[in-house]
Design a protein around this motif. Structure first.
Motif, mmCIF file in Angstrom:
data_model
loop_
_atom_site.group_PDB
_atom_site.id
_atom_site.type_symbol
_atom_site.label_atom_id
_atom_site.label_comp_id
_atom_site.label_asym_id
_atom_site.label_seq_id
_atom_site.Cartn_x
_atom_site.Cartn_y
_atom_site.Cartn_z
ATOM 1 N N ASN A 112 -40.251 -94.276 51.221
ATOM 2 C CA ASN A 112 -38.906 -94.487 50.667
ATOM 3 C C ASN A 112 -38.930 -95.258 49.344
ATOM 4 O O ASN A 112 -38.281 -96.301 49.217
ATOM 5 C CB ASN A 112 -38.015 -95.203 51.698
ATOM 6 C CG ASN A 112 -38.564 -96.577 52.088
ATOM 7 O OD1 ASN A 112 -39.775 -96.819 52.022
ATOM 8 N ND2 ASN A 112 -37.682 -97.470 52.480
ATOM 9 N N GLU A 114 -37.526 -94.835 46.542
ATOM 10 C CA GLU A 114 -36.243 -94.971 45.827
ATOM 11 C C GLU A 114 -35.441 -96.179 46.293
ATOM 12 O O GLU A 114 -34.552 -96.645 45.585
ATOM 13 C CB GLU A 114 -35.389 -93.704 46.028
ATOM 14 C CG GLU A 114 -36.083 -92.416 45.624
ATOM 15 C CD GLU A 114 -35.824 -92.069 44.158
ATOM 16 O OE1 GLU A 114 -34.732 -92.407 43.683
ATOM 17 O OE2 GLU A 114 -36.721 -91.482 43.531
ATOM 18 N N ASP A 115 -35.725 -96.689 47.503
ATOM 19 C CA ASP A 115 -34.969 -97.831 48.015
ATOM 20 C C ASP A 115 -35.166 -99.088 47.166
ATOM 21 O O ASP A 115 -34.325 -99.988 47.224
ATOM 22 C CB ASP A 115 -35.330 -98.114 49.481
ATOM 23 C CG ASP A 115 -34.594 -97.185 50.443
ATOM 24 O OD1 ASP A 115 -33.562 -96.613 50.034
ATOM 25 O OD2 ASP A 115 -35.050 -97.015 51.584
ATOM 26 N N LYS A 117 -34.625 -99.331 44.226
ATOM 27 C CA LYS A 117 -33.613 -99.307 43.156
ATOM 28 C C LYS A 117 -32.372 -100.129 43.483
ATOM 29 O O LYS A 117 -31.666 -100.546 42.580
ATOM 30 C CB LYS A 117 -33.210 -97.860 42.840
ATOM 31 C CG LYS A 117 -34.331 -97.087 42.155
ATOM 32 C CD LYS A 117 -33.920 -95.676 41.817
ATOM 33 C CE LYS A 117 -35.047 -94.941 41.102
ATOM 34 N NZ LYS A 117 -34.786 -93.506 41.016
ATOM 35 N N TYR A 333 -39.879 -97.578 37.673
ATOM 36 C CA TYR A 333 -38.430 -97.293 37.584
ATOM 37 C C TYR A 333 -37.728 -98.182 36.552
ATOM 38 O O TYR A 333 -36.496 -98.223 36.502
ATOM 39 C CB TYR A 333 -37.768 -97.477 38.956
ATOM 40 C CG TYR A 333 -38.212 -96.490 40.012
ATOM 41 C CD1 TYR A 333 -38.413 -95.140 39.721
ATOM 42 C CD2 TYR A 333 -38.410 -96.902 41.327
ATOM 43 C CE1 TYR A 333 -38.816 -94.238 40.705
ATOM 44 C CE2 TYR A 333 -38.809 -96.002 42.322
ATOM 45 C CZ TYR A 333 -39.013 -94.678 41.994
ATOM 46 O OH TYR A 333 -39.397 -93.794 42.975
#
Ligand code: A2P
Length: 336
Positions: A112, A114-115, A117, A333
Motif C-alpha cells: 500500500n 500510496e497510503d 500520501k 512522491y
C-alpha cells in the motif's frame, strides 16, 4: 537533494540495523543524528566510516530534521513522535503506538505505497510478522482473493530487543555449563525451548502480537473483513522470523499458480525445491532484505486452500528496511 535524518533508538537492535540499511541503500543524507536515552549519551556509532556521538533525545534533537526513524519502544514514540512532527519532521515509527490510529498510515511499500500520501506527520511501520506475511500474501490476494489466513509464527529473539538476544546467549552457555541463567527479557527460558507468548495477553485469550497480525493485516490490505487466525511463538533463533501459513481463497488456486504469482512479486524470493532440501531457513535469510517463500503446496484441509512457509529477517524487512523504504517513498512522491 539530500535530507536531515534522525534515528531514535540508534543503539538498539533495530536502530543499529537502520544505520546499516541507510548505508547500503546510499540514502541521500545531508545531516544524520543518533538519539537514544541518557544512558547512551556520548557512546560512539559509525556511519559511512565516520564516528558520531549518540545524543540523549530532547526537544532540540528534532530541529531541522526532515525524517525521524523511531525504534525505541511504544512509550518513547508516544512521547517524542508528536514533538518531532511538530518541529516539521516526518516520523516513521517502528513501535505499535500509532499503528491502528485512523490518522496514521500503516505502510508496506510492496502492498500500500500510496497510503504514505495522506500522512499528517507520523507514518507507522507495521509489526515484523505482519510485514513479511502481507508481502507474500498480497500478490496472491490480488488474483485469487484471500478469505482466511491461518498462521503460526516461529519468531526470533532479536524481535524482543538486545536484552532478549543476551538471554538466548547467556542461557545457552549456562545450560552447557550446568548452571541456570534467570531470563531477563522473556517470560520463560528460551534456550532449548519455545514460548507460545509474545507481548501481553488480551481478555480474548490472544496475545497482543497475535492481535497485531489480525488488525494490521486488515488495515494494510484495506480488507476489514479478512479472517486471520494467528498463534505467535518465540523460538531460540537470533534473527529471522518463520511462518507456517495456510490460506483459503475465493477462487481455486494450484501450487503452480501460486509459485508463478510469487516469482513475479516485488520483494519476494521463491525457494521451493523440497526434494533437494531447498526451502528458506532463518539462518540463511538473516541479513537479506527480501521475503522468502517455500513449501508451497495445495492444502489438504480446504477446498480452495494453499499452504506455505514464509521467512523474513525481522530486523530488516520486518523493521529497518521497511522503514527506510517508506522514507524512500516520501522522496519518490515528493512529500518531503
Ligand atoms: P539506550 O541504549 O540508551 O537504552 P532494544 O529494542 O534493542 O532494546 O533497543 C531499544 C532502543 O531504545 C535503544 O536504542 C535504547 O537506548 C532506546 N531507548 C530506551 N529507552 C529510551 C528512552 N527513555 N529515551 C530514548 N531512547 C530510549
Amino acid at each position: 537533494k539530500s535530507y536531515n535524518v534522525a534515528i531514535l533508538g540508534a543503539t538498539g537492535a533495530v536502530g543499529q540495523t537502520m544505520i546499516k540499511v541507510l548505508e547500503e541503500r546510499n540514502f541521500p543524507i545531508n545531516e544524520i543524528r543518533f538519539l537514544a536515552s541518557e544512558r547512551s549519551a556520548g557512546k560512539e556509532v559509525e556511519y559511512m566510516g565516520v564516528k558520531y556521538k549518540v545524543e540523549a533525545v530532547s526537544e532540540d534533537s528534532f530541529k531541522g530534521i526532515d525524517i525521524a526513524l523511531f525504534s525505541a519502544g511504544g512509550e518513547r514514540s508516544k512521547k517524542w513522535a508528536p514533538i518531532a512532527a511538530s518541529k516539521g519532521a516526518v516520523v516513521i515509527d517502528n513501535s505499535s503506538a500509532f499503528r491502528m490510529d485512523p490518522d496514521v498510515p500503516l505502510v508496506v511499500p510492496e502492498v500500500n505505497p500510496e497510503d504514505v500520501k495522506w500522512h499528517k506527520g507520523i507514518i507507522a511501520n507495521p509489526n515484523c510478522s505482519t510485514i513479511q506475511m502481507v508481502v507474500a500474501l498480497y500478490p496472491i490476494h490480488k488474483v485469487k482473493k484471500i478469505k482466511r489466513i491461518i498462521v503460526a509464527t516461529y519468531q526470533a529473539v532479536s524481535g524482543a530487543g538486545a536484552t532478549a538476544i543476551a538471554d538466548l546467549e547467556n542461557e545457552t552457555k549456562a545450560v552447557m555449563e550446568g548452571r541456570y541463567y534467570y531470563p531477563q527479557a522473556l517470560p520463560h527460558h528460551i534456550a532449548f525451548n519455545v514460548i507460545p507468548r509474545i507481548d501481553n495477553f488480551e481478555p480474548n485469550g490472544y496475545t497482543k502480537e497475535e492481535m497485531k497480525m489480525i488488525n494490521e493485516t486488515r488495515k494494510i490490505m484495506h480488507e476489514p473483513d479478512i479472517k486471520v487466525s494467528p498463534t505467535c511463538v518465540r523460538v531460540p533463533v537470533y534473527v529471522g522470523h518463520s511462518e507456517a501459513v495456510t490460506i483459503e481463497t475465493q477462487l481455486p488456486i494450484t501450487a503452480e499458480e501460486a509459485r508463478e504469482i510469487l516469482m513475479k512479486a516485488p520483494g519476494v524470493i521463491v525457494e521451493d525445491d523440497p526434494i533437494n532440501n531447498v526451502y528458506p531457513v532463518p539462518i540463511e535469510v538473516a541479513g537479506k532484505d527480501d521475503v522468502f517463500v517455500g513449501r508451497i503446496r495445495k492444502d489438504a484441509g480446504f477446498e480452495n486452500g494453499l499452504s506455505m512457509w514464509i521467512v523474513g529477517d525481522n530486523l530488516r524487512k520486518g523493521a529497518a528496511t521497511n522503514a527506510v523504504q517508506i522514507a524512500e517513498l516520501l522522496i519518490k512522491y515528493e512529500l518531503i
